[in-house]
Design a protein around this motif. Sequence first.
Motif, PDB file in Angstrom:
ATOM      1  N   ASP A  98     -53.408-103.055  21.360  1.00  0.00           N
ATOM      2  CA  ASP A  98     -52.895-101.957  20.543  1.00  0.00           C
ATOM      3  C   ASP A  98     -53.604-101.859  19.203  1.00  0.00           C
ATOM      4  N   ARG A  99     -54.092-102.990  18.702  1.00  0.00           N
ATOM      5  CA  ARG A  99     -54.824-102.975  17.422  1.00  0.00           C
ATOM      6  C   ARG A  99     -56.331-102.923  17.604  1.00  0.00           C
ATOM      7  N   PHE A 100     -56.836-103.638  18.593  1.00  0.00           N
ATOM      8  CA  PHE A 100     -58.281-103.855  18.662  1.00  0.00           C
ATOM      9  C   PHE A 100     -58.929-103.372  19.968  1.00  0.00           C
ATOM     10  N   GLY A 101     -58.121-102.843  20.909  1.00  0.00           N
ATOM     11  CA  GLY A 101     -58.639-102.515  22.229  1.00  0.00           C
ATOM     12  C   GLY A 101     -59.637-101.375  22.249  1.00  0.00           C
ATOM     13  N   SER A 102     -60.302-101.229  23.385  1.00  0.00           N
ATOM     14  CA  SER A 102     -61.334-100.202  23.540  1.00  0.00           C
ATOM     15  C   SER A 102     -60.756 -98.800  23.550  1.00  0.00           C
ATOM     16  N   ASN A 103     -59.508 -98.640  24.008  1.00  0.00           N
ATOM     17  CA  ASN A 103     -58.880 -97.328  24.082  1.00  0.00           C
ATOM     18  C   ASN A 103     -58.319 -96.948  22.722  1.00  0.00           C
ATOM     19  N   ILE A 104     -59.064 -96.130  21.972  1.00  0.00           N
ATOM     20  CA  ILE A 104     -58.670 -95.786  20.605  1.00  0.00           C
ATOM     21  C   ILE A 104     -57.363 -95.007  20.587  1.00  0.00           C
ATOM     22  N   GLU A 105     -57.156 -94.105  21.536  1.00  0.00           N
ATOM     23  CA  GLU A 105     -55.938 -93.310  21.555  1.00  0.00           C
ATOM     24  C   GLU A 105     -54.700 -94.192  21.643  1.00  0.00           C
ATOM     25  N   GLU A 106     -54.832 -95.277  22.375  1.00  0.00           N
ATOM     26  CA  GLU A 106     -53.709 -96.199  22.533  1.00  0.00           C
ATOM     27  C   GLU A 106     -53.307 -96.822  21.203  1.00  0.00           C
ATOM     28  N   ASN A 107     -54.272 -97.003  20.319  1.00  0.00           N
ATOM     29  CA  ASN A 107     -54.007 -97.659  19.044  1.00  0.00           C
ATOM     30  C   ASN A 107     -53.376 -96.728  18.018  1.00  0.00           C
ATOM     31  N   LEU A 108     -53.488 -95.417  18.190  1.00  0.00           N
ATOM     32  CA  LEU A 108     -52.959 -94.476  17.211  1.00  0.00           C
ATOM     33  C   LEU A 108     -51.441 -94.544  17.114  1.00  0.00           C
ATOM     34  N   SER A 109     -50.765 -95.026  18.160  1.00  0.00           N
ATOM     35  CA  SER A 109     -49.305 -95.095  18.153  1.00  0.00           C
ATOM     36  C   SER A 109     -48.782 -95.961  17.025  1.00  0.00           C
ATOM     37  N   PHE A 110     -49.568 -96.952  16.618  1.00  0.00           N
ATOM     38  CA  PHE A 110     -49.088 -97.881  15.601  1.00  0.00           C
ATOM     39  C   PHE A 110     -50.009 -97.901  14.377  1.00  0.00           C
ATOM     40  N   SER A 111     -50.610 -96.764  14.095  1.00  0.00           N
ATOM     41  CA  SER A 111     -51.509 -96.689  12.937  1.00  0.00           C
ATOM     42  C   SER A 111     -50.758 -96.853  11.628  1.00  0.00           C
ATOM     43  N   TRP A 112     -49.443 -96.642  11.652  1.00  0.00           N
ATOM     44  CA  TRP A 112     -48.641 -96.782  10.438  1.00  0.00           C
ATOM     45  C   TRP A 112     -48.648 -98.211   9.890  1.00  0.00           C
ATOM     46  N   THR A 113     -48.935 -99.192  10.745  1.00  0.00           N
ATOM     47  CA  THR A 113     -48.807-100.588  10.330  1.00  0.00           C
ATOM     48  C   THR A 113     -49.773-100.946   9.201  1.00  0.00           C
ATOM     49  N   SER A 114     -50.974-100.383   9.211  1.00  0.00           N
ATOM     50  CA  SER A 114     -51.945-100.696   8.154  1.00  0.00           C
ATOM     51  C   SER A 114     -51.465-100.188   6.805  1.00  0.00           C
ATOM     52  N   PHE A 115     -50.856 -99.014   6.790  1.00  0.00           N
ATOM     53  CA  PHE A 115     -50.326 -98.460   5.533  1.00  0.00           C
ATOM     54  C   PHE A 115     -49.226 -99.362   4.986  1.00  0.00           C
ATOM     55  N   TYR A 116     -48.308 -99.766   5.832  1.00  0.00           N
ATOM     56  CA  TYR A 116     -47.203-100.604   5.380  1.00  0.00           C
ATOM     57  C   TYR A 116     -47.705-101.951   4.860  1.00  0.00           C
ATOM     58  N   GLU A 117     -48.693-102.525   5.526  1.00  0.00           N
ATOM     59  CA  GLU A 117     -49.229-103.806   5.069  1.00  0.00           C
ATOM     60  C   GLU A 117     -49.861-103.681   3.684  1.00  0.00           C
ATOM     61  N   GLU A 118     -50.617-102.596   3.441  1.00  0.00           N
ATOM     62  CA  GLU A 118     -51.251-102.442   2.131  1.00  0.00           C
ATOM     63  C   GLU A 118     -50.216-102.151   1.051  1.00  0.00           C
ATOM     64  N   VAL A 119     -49.194-101.373   1.378  1.00  0.00           N
ATOM     65  CA  VAL A 119     -48.115-101.141   0.411  1.00  0.00           C
ATOM     66  C   VAL A 119     -47.498-102.469  -0.006  1.00  0.00           C
ATOM     67  N   ALA A 120     -47.240-103.354   0.973  1.00  0.00           N
ATOM     68  CA  ALA A 120     -46.651-104.663   0.659  1.00  0.00           C
ATOM     69  C   ALA A 120     -47.584-105.478  -0.229  1.00  0.00           C
ATOM     70  N   ASP A 121     -48.882-105.459   0.069  1.00  0.00           N
ATOM     71  CA  ASP A 121     -49.852-106.206  -0.747  1.00  0.00           C
ATOM     72  C   ASP A 121     -49.843-105.716  -2.186  1.00  0.00           C
ATOM     73  N   LYS A 122     -49.797-104.415  -2.361  1.00  0.00           N
ATOM     74  CA  LYS A 122     -49.827-103.845  -3.720  1.00  0.00           C
ATOM     75  C   LYS A 122     -48.535-104.146  -4.473  1.00  0.00           C
ATOM     76  N   ILE A 123     -47.407-104.076  -3.785  1.00  0.00           N
ATOM     77  CA  ILE A 123     -46.126-104.394  -4.441  1.00  0.00           C
ATOM     78  C   ILE A 123     -46.136-105.821  -4.961  1.00  0.00           C
ATOM     79  N   LEU A 124     -46.704-106.742  -4.176  1.00  0.00           N
ATOM     80  CA  LEU A 124     -46.717-108.154  -4.571  1.00  0.00           C
ATOM     81  C   LEU A 124     -47.450-108.366  -5.886  1.00  0.00           C
ATOM     82  N   THR A 125     -48.432-107.529  -6.211  1.00  0.00           N
ATOM     83  CA  THR A 125     -49.173-107.680  -7.473  1.00  0.00           C
ATOM     84  C   THR A 125     -48.303-107.383  -8.691  1.00  0.00           C
ATOM     85  N   PHE A 126     -47.135-106.757  -8.464  1.00  0.00           N
ATOM     86  CA  PHE A 126     -46.230-106.416  -9.564  1.00  0.00           C
ATOM     87  C   PHE A 126     -45.132-107.469  -9.750  1.00  0.00           C
TER      88      PHE A 126
END
Length: 801
Positions: free
Chosen positions: A155-183
């Motif tokens: 789902d994250r790294f596979g050859s079928n790109i369309e399959e990975n779009l279902s969970f594309s939100w996860t990268s945004f949430y991870e970066e939001v968490a990283d940025k919050i931690l700096t505060f």
Amino acid sequence: MSDNFELTNTKSYWFVGAAYSGTEDQTERFIQEGIWEARGKQSDLVKTIKAGEKIAIKSTYTRKKGVPFDNRGHTVSVMAIKAIGTVIENSGDGKTLKVDWEEDNTVREWYFFTSRNTVWKIIPETWARANLIDFAFHGKEQDIDRFRNDAYWRDRFGSNIEENLSFSWTSFYEEVADKILTFRNRREELIAGVHEISALFNEVSVYDKTIMGQQGELLENICPFTIMLLFNRGNNYNQRKEIAEKLAHFLGVSTPIPHNFFEIVQVDLKPWFFENIYEHRSNDIEALWDLFSKAISYADMYNECEDMRTQFTNAYDKAISTYDTFAGWRITTGLHWIRPWVYLSLDKKSNKYIDLKLNIVINRSGPFRSCSSSDYLDLIDYLKSRFHEEEYPVHSFPELSFMGNHYKLRDTDLALYNWNKSILSKVKEICNEKLSSAFTLNEFTDRFNEKLKQEFPSISTSDTSIVKSLQEMVAYRELKLIEPELYQYVDKILISKNIRNNETLVQSYTLESIIDNGCFLPQSKIEMILKRIQNKKNIILQGPPGTGKTWLAKRLAFALIGQRDDSKVRAVQFHPNLSYEDFIRGWRPSGEGKLTLVDGPFMEVITTAIADPESKYVIVIEEINRGNPAQVFGEMLTLLETDKRTPDEALELSYRKSAGERVYIPSNLYVIGTMNIADRSLALVDLALRRRFAFIDLEPTLGKSWRNWVQTKNGIGSEFLYEIERRINALNDEITIDPSLGAQFQVGHSYVTPAVGMNITDAKEWFGEVVETEIGPLLDEYWFDDLEKSRKAQNRLIEGL
């Protein structure tokens, strides 16, 4: 790389850390001193490491950039192999090994399949493990494409790109968490920014409130999970998106906003994660910041510190120890937001899906019946072990949350759920009544059949349904099948703990263990046999009586598994009256005299092996040529073939439990048969059976290894043993050249190998008794038409000693 990889030996391979809490990396010192030292709680495991086994120093971490494949911005688990060598001595103290490190210590990086445990044992029992061993110790390349397209990673790294779009939100949430931690140490700035955003949308999350819900003063403190909550509550889509955009801009997040929020877990209760009561709030908020920080560090492995898991569990348990009844469950959702691929959300919908669809009992030993840190991580470890299975309903935590959010329980599902729940309850009841965890099928049906009919009148064949439910409980590892129709209840809470700690719970077993236990075959032959088992899947040990066929079969099974684990080895014996219905599946009378379709031992071990694909299982069939193979195996004879061990080759059985049911033999199930080739009553082995098995000849093995063993274990002098060997060899020569007998009738070494620990004070008396009561009757049977010849042979064995 093929799944049918060659097993060149059965030794364990070890991957160990060299960086400990509060110290610098010890790799260079270890190499210079020719040692490796352990620290921490894995001393029992270290004690099992043997001289001659391969060892590698590893370091685990994560990376988002600079990997040799398209990771689409996702964090990738990496393991650096920093040095490899061979163990030359184990001190036995659980701490120190002497190691012959190889000179070339070029660091090589491995991806995906990693472990942060300080000591990690690998046996080449799956394609992933074999690939890692080849990479680390044999200089081969990693099959990256196969790993990234595995069910767990695709789902994250596979050859079928369309399959990975279902969970594309996860990268945004991870970066939001990283940025919050700096505060964390700039909280006033954070509160001011969030206040400005919330004011635009009439949000009250940053305001203190009275019990009547009136808006009060601006909050003086705030926790990081509450910041994430701003755009994860029950707002409409457009508002959630706008809040997320404003917050991302304030935090400096560069990852695009998710294209929708409908598949992401929401929280609809109170607007904060921390305590309502003011005097407790400050401690709560600090505990939540600490958990937020430790959770990110533990997930990303910023440093390979062996107590990182402990740091996370301490922070988790402190954070859920609050006055808020829902804190424990809400915190798991917050953890899922900040690292969706690592942490599981135990929100209401996910709980329902895990319970009803995945049939997993969630342990709740934390406050207010929430999950403690141990419960939570054990559940995560268990689910991750199942995510790799292609047939499992879900393969990641984001997918589990998504499926839970859309899970609809049908009436038929509800009836089946209630039925299974009632069966489980009654299993516990009968075990409590008996004060034992074991019970028979008849005991269960006699006790509960009528009750179940009254409770579920729509289920007309309750006896059949009981058997099916119990078998499913075996497959789900809630029950253990001790022997046909004898079950043992296993507390499911312990399952994942056993998975995580199985290295210390089960005794390691290798090729050398077979020799240490008293096998007199050359090591090269044992290696050959193990290799044939690995490649052919089915072997038969054939030889004269007394050559240790059954003894060796079980120990080969343990070595193949890599552990002395009786739960993974099933032993049965064939006889002339054995039928398909006995061995595979057939109709049997129940406690009420009705006929019930019951699985035989072969189907039972198939079900268990399919449910646990990461483990190896072995069925040992003694005297396999005493049964009629075509009759006993039926269609299973075809499925035994190595290239038919897949679901695609599944066949319908002669007796089906449901319409369209198809069965296959999994590739992790091995068959070891034994055959006494001196039995005159047996016909030639069926050619169909011969084609599907590799046949291994065993002969009487008397020699130095045998003499040393008997002398050490039983105290018999070497000169006397030399004489026994000479006389048995002479007898076997006579048997071999006899036209009516032949080599297959020789007398095996087991006849003259006393039991371990049997101290023999009078060797002559012992050997005389063996000849009189064991070898003599055998020779009388061989030469039944010339008993005088038998008497002379017996006399030659004992005269003059």
